[in-house]
Design an enzyme around this catalytic site. Structure first.
Site, mmCIF file in Angstrom:
data_model
loop_
_atom_site.group_PDB
_atom_site.id
_atom_site.type_symbol
_atom_site.label_atom_id
_atom_site.label_comp_id
_atom_site.label_asym_id
_atom_site.label_seq_id
_atom_site.Cartn_x
_atom_site.Cartn_y
_atom_site.Cartn_z
ATOM 1 N N TYR A 42 0.836 -1.201 0.000
ATOM 2 C CA TYR A 42 0.000 0.000 0.000
ATOM 3 C C TYR A 42 0.869 1.249 0.000
ATOM 4 C CZ TYR A 42 -3.137 3.601 1.809
ATOM 5 O OH TYR A 42 -3.832 4.768 1.991
ATOM 6 N N GLU A 64 -11.567 5.414 5.276
ATOM 7 C CA GLU A 64 -11.197 6.110 6.510
ATOM 8 C C GLU A 64 -12.299 5.964 7.557
ATOM 9 O OE1 GLU A 64 -8.351 7.245 7.192
ATOM 10 O OE2 GLU A 64 -7.435 7.305 5.203
ATOM 11 N N TRP A 72 -5.269 0.019 10.300
ATOM 12 C CA TRP A 72 -5.350 0.184 8.850
ATOM 13 C C TRP A 72 -5.113 -1.141 8.146
ATOM 14 C CZ3 TRP A 72 -7.741 2.869 5.619
ATOM 15 C CH2 TRP A 72 -7.326 2.993 4.280
#
Length: 218
Positions: A42, A64, A72
């Site tokens: 990522y 988000e 995350w």
């Protein structure tokens, strides 16, 4: 994003004095990127790469929202399923979801099953569609006029900025949910509105992803 996520890690939560670190491939990266292969991919492919289309921005805002209170890495590993159930984050299709769709999603063990977050994504799609200029154009109005100095360590990266606070207020005024200043700043980092790769990170200033073959969108 939470403490385990890229932006807050890069803002000094877990790596307060660390600069870029060398990975197994010899490249220097932001410290948070070395926690897992998914995070590294990522970091190299997406984080900080410019996104200026409505669908792309809506996906980042939605991710988000789902990340709140979670790592995350959890969101990354559920991203393919989230893309599937939210129709590739097509705003018009998501805006048409009904209570039956909410119940369907709450029963899907592949995703993050939070009613508040699922309903926020649906209502956010409706709010975004109501923006005359479109979501991406609206969001990018709040990009900093000049780039901030390149951070040397994670401690040099802010958790929020005046621009993220202003954008959060503007989004909330238009009915968008799960958009506090810190969450919005994480989104700004992710879509390339700011470049918070550390000064010695191999992705710093590149503007495009490097190090892996291009990933096909789901």
């Amino acid at each position: 994003m939470s403490v385990e996520s890229p932006p807050q890690e890069s803002s000094g939560a877990d790596f307060p004095s660390q600069g870029a670190r060398r990975g197994a491939d010899g490249r220097f990266r932001c410290p948070w990127a070395l926690g897992a292969a998914d995070l590294m991919r990522y970091h190299d492919l997406e984080w900080g790469v410019v996104v200026r289309d409505d669908r792309g921005l809506f996906e980042r805002v939605s991710l988000e929202a789902f990340q709140a209170g979670l790592s995350w890495l959890t969101v990354l590993r559920k991203r393919a399923a989230l893309r599937e159930v939210f129709c590739g984050f097509d705003m018009a299709r998501v805006a048409a979801f009904t209570e039956r769709d909410v119940q369907r999603l709450l029963a899907d063990a592949r995703i993050i099953r939070s009613r508040a977050k699922i309903e926020a994504v649906i209502s956010n799609a409706r709010a975004a569609l109501a923006l005359p200029e479109g979501l991406a154009e609206f969001v990018w109005r709040y990009a900093p006029e000049s780039p901030p100095p390149a951070p040397k360590t994670a401690a040099d990266v802010p958790a929020s900025t005046p621009e993220s606070a202003a954008l959060a207020r503007a989004l909330k005024q238009r009915g968008v949910r799960f958009v506090g200043p810190t969450t919005v700043y994480a989104m700004m980092q992710a879509v390339g509105m700011v470049d918070d790769h550390l000064v010695d990170c191999h992705c710093r200033g590149s503007g495009t992803a490097r190090g892996y073959p291009a990933e096909s969108p789901a």
